[in-house]
Design a protein around this motif. Sequence first.
Motif, short mmCIF file in Angstrom:
data_model
loop_
_atom_site.label_atom_id
_atom_site.label_comp_id
_atom_site.label_asym_id
_atom_site.label_seq_id
_atom_site.Cartn_x
_atom_site.Cartn_y
_atom_site.Cartn_z
N HIS A 53 0.84 -1.20 0.00
CA HIS A 53 0.00 0.00 0.00
C HIS A 53 0.87 1.25 0.00
CE1 HIS A 53 -3.24 -2.73 0.73
NE2 HIS A 53 -2.81 -3.06 1.92
N GLU A 54 1.97 1.19 -0.74
CA GLU A 54 2.91 2.30 -0.74
C GLU A 54 2.52 3.32 -1.81
OE1 GLU A 54 7.76 2.89 -0.71
OE2 GLU A 54 6.88 0.98 -1.30
N PRO A 55 2.60 4.61 -1.48
CA PRO A 55 2.29 5.64 -2.48
C PRO A 55 3.16 5.46 -3.73
CG PRO A 55 2.49 6.62 -0.30
CD PRO A 55 2.93 5.19 -0.16
N ASP A 56 2.55 5.66 -4.87
CA ASP A 56 3.23 5.40 -6.15
C ASP A 56 3.19 6.66 -7.01
OD1 ASP A 56 4.12 4.57 -8.60
OD2 ASP A 56 2.43 3.25 -9.01
N ASP A 57 4.36 7.21 -7.29
CA ASP A 57 4.42 8.38 -8.17
C ASP A 57 5.45 8.16 -9.29
OD1 ASP A 57 6.74 8.47 -6.75
OD2 ASP A 57 6.53 10.53 -6.04
N VAL A 58 5.76 6.88 -9.57
CA VAL A 58 6.79 6.59 -10.58
C VAL A 58 6.29 5.72 -11.72
CG1 VAL A 58 8.69 6.88 -8.96
CG2 VAL A 58 7.66 4.63 -9.24
N THR A 59 5.31 4.84 -11.49
CA THR A 59 4.97 3.86 -12.53
C THR A 59 4.14 4.46 -13.66
OG1 THR A 59 2.98 3.11 -11.33
CG2 THR A 59 5.04 1.96 -10.88
N ASP A 60 3.54 5.64 -13.45
CA ASP A 60 2.78 6.28 -14.53
C ASP A 60 3.65 6.51 -15.76
OD1 ASP A 60 0.18 6.46 -13.73
OD2 ASP A 60 0.47 8.29 -12.58
N ARG A 61 4.93 6.68 -15.56
CA ARG A 61 5.84 6.94 -16.67
C ARG A 61 6.16 5.67 -17.45
NH1 ARG A 61 9.86 9.47 -12.27
NH2 ARG A 61 8.27 10.68 -11.18
N GLN A 62 5.82 4.49 -16.87
CA GLN A 62 6.26 3.24 -17.48
C GLN A 62 5.12 2.27 -17.80
OE1 GLN A 62 9.90 1.58 -16.00
NE2 GLN A 62 10.19 3.25 -14.56
N MET A 63 3.97 2.44 -17.13
CA MET A 63 2.82 1.56 -17.36
C MET A 63 1.56 2.39 -17.47
SD MET A 63 3.32 -1.79 -14.89
CE MET A 63 1.70 -2.46 -15.34
N TYR A 64 0.58 1.85 -18.18
CA TYR A 64 -0.73 2.51 -18.22
C TYR A 64 -1.35 2.50 -16.83
CZ TYR A 64 -0.55 2.25 -23.31
OH TYR A 64 -0.18 2.39 -24.62
N GLY A 65 -2.25 3.45 -16.60
CA GLY A 65 -2.90 3.56 -15.29
C GLY A 65 -3.98 2.52 -15.12
N ASN A 66 -3.59 1.27 -15.01
CA ASN A 66 -4.57 0.20 -14.91
C ASN A 66 -4.39 -0.58 -13.61
OD1 ASN A 66 -6.11 0.36 -17.48
ND2 ASN A 66 -4.08 0.16 -18.35
N CYS A 67 -4.27 -1.90 -13.69
CA CYS A 67 -4.22 -2.79 -12.53
C CYS A 67 -3.28 -2.28 -11.45
CB CYS A 67 -3.80 -4.19 -12.97
SG CYS A 67 -3.36 -5.29 -11.63
N ALA A 68 -3.85 -1.97 -10.28
CA ALA A 68 -3.05 -1.42 -9.18
C ALA A 68 -2.06 -2.43 -8.63
CB ALA A 68 -3.98 -0.92 -8.07
N LYS A 316 -13.64 -7.56 -6.68
CA LYS A 316 -12.83 -7.50 -7.91
C LYS A 316 -11.85 -6.33 -7.83
CE LYS A 316 -13.95 -5.88 -12.36
NZ LYS A 316 -12.88 -4.96 -12.43
N GLN A 317 -10.58 -6.63 -8.13
CA GLN A 317 -9.61 -5.54 -8.25
C GLN A 317 -9.98 -4.69 -9.46
OE1 GLN A 317 -7.15 -4.63 -6.34
NE2 GLN A 317 -6.88 -6.37 -4.96
N ILE A 318 -9.94 -3.38 -9.29
CA ILE A 318 -10.28 -2.49 -10.39
C ILE A 318 -9.35 -2.74 -11.58
CG2 ILE A 318 -8.81 -0.60 -9.58
CD1 ILE A 318 -11.08 1.31 -10.49
N TYR A 319 -9.90 -2.73 -12.77
CA TYR A 319 -9.19 -3.01 -14.02
C TYR A 319 -8.79 -4.48 -14.17
CZ TYR A 319 -8.73 2.09 -14.09
OH TYR A 319 -9.00 3.43 -14.06
N CYS A 320 -9.32 -5.37 -13.33
CA CYS A 320 -9.01 -6.79 -13.48
C CYS A 320 -9.90 -7.35 -14.58
CB CYS A 320 -9.23 -7.53 -12.16
SG CYS A 320 -8.78 -9.28 -12.24
N HIS A 321 -9.41 -7.33 -15.80
CA HIS A 321 -10.22 -7.72 -16.95
C HIS A 321 -10.66 -9.19 -16.93
CE1 HIS A 321 -8.59 -4.09 -19.44
NE2 HIS A 321 -9.32 -3.75 -18.42
N PRO A 322 -9.79 -10.15 -16.53
CA PRO A 322 -10.24 -11.54 -16.50
C PRO A 322 -11.48 -11.74 -15.62
CG PRO A 322 -7.86 -11.48 -16.36
CD PRO A 322 -8.33 -10.06 -16.25
N HIS A 323 -11.47 -11.16 -14.42
CA HIS A 323 -12.64 -11.30 -13.55
C HIS A 323 -13.79 -10.43 -14.02
CE1 HIS A 323 -11.29 -13.96 -10.31
NE2 HIS A 323 -10.09 -13.50 -10.56
N GLY A 324 -13.46 -9.31 -14.64
CA GLY A 324 -14.52 -8.46 -15.16
C GLY A 324 -15.35 -9.15 -16.24
N THR A 325 -14.68 -9.95 -17.08
CA THR A 325 -15.39 -10.66 -18.15
C THR A 325 -16.02 -11.96 -17.65
OG1 THR A 325 -13.31 -11.72 -18.83
CG2 THR A 325 -13.93 -9.70 -19.96
#
Length: 373
Positions: A53-68, A316-325
């Motif tokens: 549960h650590e604040p994240d301010d770096v991955t936006d530059r490397q991954m889309y804003g999807n699965c947390a 469901k984890q937000i943006y979890c497409h397998p479980h979403g479908t």
Amino acid sequence: MEKLREILKNHHQYAREWKKRTGGKIIGYYEPYMPEELAYAAGVLPVRLLAEHEPDDVTDRQMYGNCACSRDILNQFIRGRYDYIDGIINAEGCQWMLNAFQTTLNNQPTLFNHYVFVPDYVDGKTSKDVMYSELKVFKTALEKWVGKTIADEALDDAIEVYNTNRRLMRQVYELRRADHPVILGSEAMDMVLASQIMDKREMNQILKEEIPKLADRKPVVDKGVRLMLVGSETSDTELEKLVESLGANVVIDELCTGSCYFWNEIFPQFDRLMAIALRYLGRPHCALKDNNWRRRPAHIHQLYEDYQAHGVIIAKQIYCHPHGTDNWMIWKFLRERNIPFHYFERDTTLPYEETRLRMEAFINMIKPYLVYK
């Protein structure tokens, strides 16, 4: 129990101490289809990569804003939390974990890495042959990396260690079937999560000592509403603890990081790799792999009946497409059987007050019907 909670809480420190104590290598893996027995037989410790549960301010530059979850694991690598990891493995699963795997390698290209393809149609006629060939390639890669041959005797030992762990965890879960369980859902989940980051041999010793003590426990405070937890993987027990604070108990789960992780064993045979391949193809499947025969709803229903649950939480984890479908089919299945359920989305964090209000309403909705049970 406290020791296991402490190990889980400080799992990075546990891994560093294991490495210092044994001089061995550690592999981090993303998906539950990772054939851990092969790595363990090579003297390597497989460690499940868990979200924090650590604040994240770096991955936006490397991954889309999807699965947390996948982004959080990448965030931990970038910040050096996984500095003890010698290699990473991705056994084919969801696209977000694959993205985290590939992006981590972009940042740390010197890590040993391997991609294990797992057939999406796990029940297909050729699936076992495909999985078997993938394990052969993985075994060869491991042998080259560690500089030694993985002998059949080492595979036999690893299979027995992991099968023993699965049997012991099933014993823990059987204690939850009682009308008045001696173990809470949060405690059982702590044990499952701890087993995924610990040396199984050490974990087995702890379980062998603690299970008799659990059996002699006085039943926990009577939790009238018995719930089942279904949905995306999780790396903590915050939801279970919240449910317990409302006078209910999660008596069973169907999670990749929960019961599905240990539910079935390897049946030994002369060809060890085939035995391992059949185990992973035959495990209770996540939403992504249950796309042919659709056996997951029946498995959920069987667990629901066996553990005498009164309702189902689908988290469901937000943006979890397998479980979403996959969820529409679970909803339909539960509705046809008049099984009450509550569905909600979350990320690696749990908005406490909002979730508490929703869980409390769901539990209060079920309580009047318990007189008919």
